[in-house]
Design a protein around this motif. Structure first.
Motif, short mmCIF file in Angstrom:
data_model
loop_
_atom_site.label_atom_id
_atom_site.label_comp_id
_atom_site.label_asym_id
_atom_site.label_seq_id
_atom_site.Cartn_x
_atom_site.Cartn_y
_atom_site.Cartn_z
N LYS A 143 0.82 -1.22 0.00
CA LYS A 143 0.00 0.00 0.00
C LYS A 143 0.85 1.26 0.00
CE LYS A 143 -4.38 -1.64 1.91
NZ LYS A 143 -5.34 -1.57 3.03
N THR A 144 2.05 1.16 0.52
CA THR A 144 2.94 2.34 0.55
C THR A 144 3.74 2.48 -0.75
OG1 THR A 144 4.81 1.15 1.54
CG2 THR A 144 3.18 2.10 3.05
N ARG A 145 3.61 1.47 -1.62
CA ARG A 145 4.38 1.46 -2.87
C ARG A 145 3.49 1.07 -4.05
NH1 ARG A 145 7.13 0.21 1.37
NH2 ARG A 145 9.31 0.85 1.65
N PRO A 146 2.45 1.83 -4.34
CA PRO A 146 1.55 1.47 -5.45
C PRO A 146 2.27 1.39 -6.79
CG PRO A 146 1.18 3.74 -4.70
CD PRO A 146 2.07 3.11 -3.70
N GLY A 147 2.08 0.27 -7.48
CA GLY A 147 2.69 0.08 -8.79
C GLY A 147 4.15 -0.30 -8.77
N ALA A 148 4.74 -0.47 -7.57
CA ALA A 148 6.17 -0.75 -7.48
C ALA A 148 6.46 -2.25 -7.33
CB ALA A 148 6.79 0.00 -6.30
N ILE A 149 5.43 -3.05 -7.07
CA ILE A 149 5.62 -4.49 -6.88
C ILE A 149 5.17 -5.23 -8.13
CG2 ILE A 149 4.84 -6.52 -5.60
CD1 ILE A 149 4.80 -4.83 -3.12
N ASN A 150 6.06 -6.05 -8.67
CA ASN A 150 5.75 -6.88 -9.83
C ASN A 150 5.34 -8.27 -9.37
OD1 ASN A 150 6.58 -4.82 -11.62
ND2 ASN A 150 8.70 -5.52 -11.49
N TYR A 151 4.27 -8.81 -9.95
CA TYR A 151 3.93 -10.19 -9.65
C TYR A 151 3.87 -10.99 -10.95
CZ TYR A 151 -1.09 -9.71 -10.94
OH TYR A 151 -2.28 -9.52 -11.59
N GLY A 152 4.41 -12.20 -10.90
CA GLY A 152 4.53 -13.01 -12.10
C GLY A 152 3.44 -14.06 -12.19
N SER A 153 3.26 -14.58 -13.41
CA SER A 153 2.29 -15.66 -13.64
C SER A 153 2.76 -16.51 -14.81
CB SER A 153 0.91 -15.09 -13.94
OG SER A 153 0.83 -14.63 -15.28
N SER A 154 2.09 -17.64 -15.00
CA SER A 154 2.42 -18.53 -16.12
C SER A 154 1.80 -18.06 -17.43
CB SER A 154 1.94 -19.95 -15.82
OG SER A 154 0.55 -19.97 -15.59
N GLY A 155 1.10 -16.94 -17.40
CA GLY A 155 0.53 -16.39 -18.63
C GLY A 155 -0.65 -15.49 -18.34
N THR A 156 -0.92 -14.59 -19.27
CA THR A 156 -2.06 -13.67 -19.12
C THR A 156 -3.35 -14.46 -19.03
OG1 THR A 156 -0.94 -11.91 -20.34
CG2 THR A 156 -3.34 -11.82 -20.24
N GLY A 157 -4.11 -14.19 -17.99
CA GLY A 157 -5.39 -14.84 -17.83
C GLY A 157 -5.35 -16.13 -17.05
N GLY A 158 -4.16 -16.60 -16.70
CA GLY A 158 -4.07 -17.83 -15.93
C GLY A 158 -4.52 -17.63 -14.49
N ILE A 159 -4.57 -18.73 -13.75
CA ILE A 159 -5.01 -18.67 -12.36
C ILE A 159 -4.13 -17.75 -11.54
CG2 ILE A 159 -5.11 -20.03 -10.24
CD1 ILE A 159 -7.54 -20.42 -11.85
N ALA A 160 -2.81 -17.78 -11.78
CA ALA A 160 -1.91 -16.92 -11.02
C ALA A 160 -2.15 -15.44 -11.33
CB ALA A 160 -0.46 -17.29 -11.30
N HIS A 161 -2.46 -15.13 -12.59
CA HIS A 161 -2.79 -13.76 -12.97
C HIS A 161 -4.10 -13.33 -12.31
CE1 HIS A 161 -4.01 -10.79 -16.42
NE2 HIS A 161 -3.70 -10.16 -15.30
N LEU A 162 -5.12 -14.18 -12.44
CA LEU A 162 -6.42 -13.88 -11.84
C LEU A 162 -6.30 -13.75 -10.33
CD1 LEU A 162 -9.49 -13.56 -12.03
CD2 LEU A 162 -9.68 -16.06 -12.02
N GLY A 163 -5.52 -14.65 -9.71
CA GLY A 163 -5.36 -14.60 -8.26
C GLY A 163 -4.68 -13.32 -7.80
N GLY A 164 -3.65 -12.88 -8.54
CA GLY A 164 -2.97 -11.64 -8.17
C GLY A 164 -3.89 -10.43 -8.30
N ALA A 165 -4.69 -10.42 -9.39
CA ALA A 165 -5.64 -9.32 -9.58
C ALA A 165 -6.72 -9.34 -8.50
CB ALA A 165 -6.27 -9.41 -10.97
N TRP A 166 -7.15 -10.54 -8.13
CA TRP A 166 -8.18 -10.69 -7.09
C TRP A 166 -7.64 -10.22 -5.74
CZ3 TRP A 166 -10.47 -16.04 -5.28
CH2 TRP A 166 -11.67 -15.82 -4.59
N LEU A 167 -6.40 -10.60 -5.42
CA LEU A 167 -5.78 -10.13 -4.19
C LEU A 167 -5.70 -8.61 -4.16
CD1 LEU A 167 -4.14 -10.48 -1.56
CD2 LEU A 167 -2.10 -10.80 -2.99
N GLY A 168 -5.28 -8.03 -5.29
CA GLY A 168 -5.20 -6.58 -5.36
C GLY A 168 -6.54 -5.92 -5.15
#
Length: 323
Positions: free
Chosen positions: A147-172
């Motif tokens: 929260k103190t660093r908006p846009g400064a943290i990168n999160y990776g996934s196995s591809g656009t739209g995958g579960i890891a991508h969806l999960g990261g967006a959901w967490l956000g």
């Protein structure tokens, strides 16, 4: 329709079924291709190769893993959908393929019409993993840091739209934090960059990340399943860690062209399900952070359909878009 035609229909059907059954009895007579729609080294690939080895040993025919990464796994599945329906091309998919149905408006195949289930191979959690440079020892601390660093943290996934991508967006969305998504062609590639510090967070399988967590190269904060995972009882669930409603269970499973004769599908199902229940296979998968499943084609088809509905709703809720 004439009486003769009506009389011929059941006879023709009986002959068709008999021919299909005879084909299954002699199957396989040549190598089988197992398409893996992600890059080598990821959880899908590791699971596929473990099954391929044992299936090849059992039937005396080589089962060849064929990595076809790209477009979050849709390229490889499209190859399987358009392959000859003779049982010699099968495909290992993951829960990410259920997300693809909602994310991409024009997939080159229909997951539940053009393809059909052989069996679910595994069920496993994702773990929320961070690079040690992030000074957080819990999910709450990570959220406060982000929260103190908006846009400064990168999160990776196995591809656009995958579960890891969806999960990261959901967490956000739930936590009110802004992170940058970095897609890869497989979880192994994302993990490599995470170890190198190029990305700071990833939702990844314990199959792939477990050795690096034990070695201290990465730090696990929680698992994404509804309950704590038996292999990592010390890790809280995301809900216990302060992210209400967050629950994702990853899975891998085998599918095939829907036009494949049912006796061949049944033969594949019976043997792969048997392999998945072998004590040494179950133990190996458990050690890698996964539960072996080995259910029926009907059960896995129903599971895929349910996952398509579930993640379709979540894609809309989060507002996830194909990048």
């Amino acid at each position: 329709m004439t009486f003769r035609a009506l009389h011929a229909c059941p006879v023709a059907l009986a002959l068709l079924l008999a021919n299909a059954g005879a084909a299954a009895q002699g199957y396989p007579t040549k190598p089988i291709r197992m398409i893996v729609p992600f890059a080598p080294g990821g959880g899908t690939d590791i699971t596929a190769r473990a099954i391929a080895i044992r299936l090849g040993e059992s039937w005396g025919q080589t089962v060849v893993p064929d990595n076809r990464p790209g477009a979050n796994g849709t390229i490889g599945v499209d190859v399987a959908a358009k392959s000859a329906p003779d049982g010699y091309t099968i495909c290992m998919i993951s829960s990410s393929h259920a997300v693809n149905v909602a994310l991409y408006s024009k997939l080159p195949y229909d997951l539940t019409r053009d393809l059909t289930a052989i069996t679910q191979a595994t069920s496993q959690p994702y773990a929320m993993i961070i690079h040690p440079s992030v000074p957080a020892k819990s999910v709450k601390e990570f959220i406060a840091y982000a929260k103190t660093r908006p846009g400064a943290i990168n999160y990776g996934s196995s591809g656009t739209g995958g579960i890891a991508h969806l999960g990261g967006a959901w967490l956000g969305s739930i936590a009110g934090i802004s992170m940058v998504h970095v897609p890869y062609k497989g979880g192994a590639l994302a993990l490599t960059d995470m170890i190198g510090g190029q990305i700071q967070m990833q939702l990844g399988t314990l199959t792939l990340s477990g050795p690096h967590i034990k070695a201290g190269r990465l730090r696990a904060l929680a698992v994404t399943t509804p309950k704590r995972w038996p292999g990592t009882p010390e890790l809280p669930t995301m809900q216990e860690a302060g992210v209400p409603g967050f629950s994702i269970t990853q899975w891998y499973g085998l599918i095939i062209s829907a036009k494949t004769p049912r006796p061949i599908i049944n033969k594949l199902n019976k043997e792969i399900a048997r392999i998945l229940q072998l004590p040494d296979v179950k133990e190996k998968m458990a050690a890698d952070g996964a539960d072996a499943v080995g259910n029926t084609p009907e059960e896995f088809n129903a599971h895929i359909r349910a996952e398509v509905v579930k993640y379709g709703k979540l894609v809309k809720e989060v507002g996830l878009k194909a990048e």
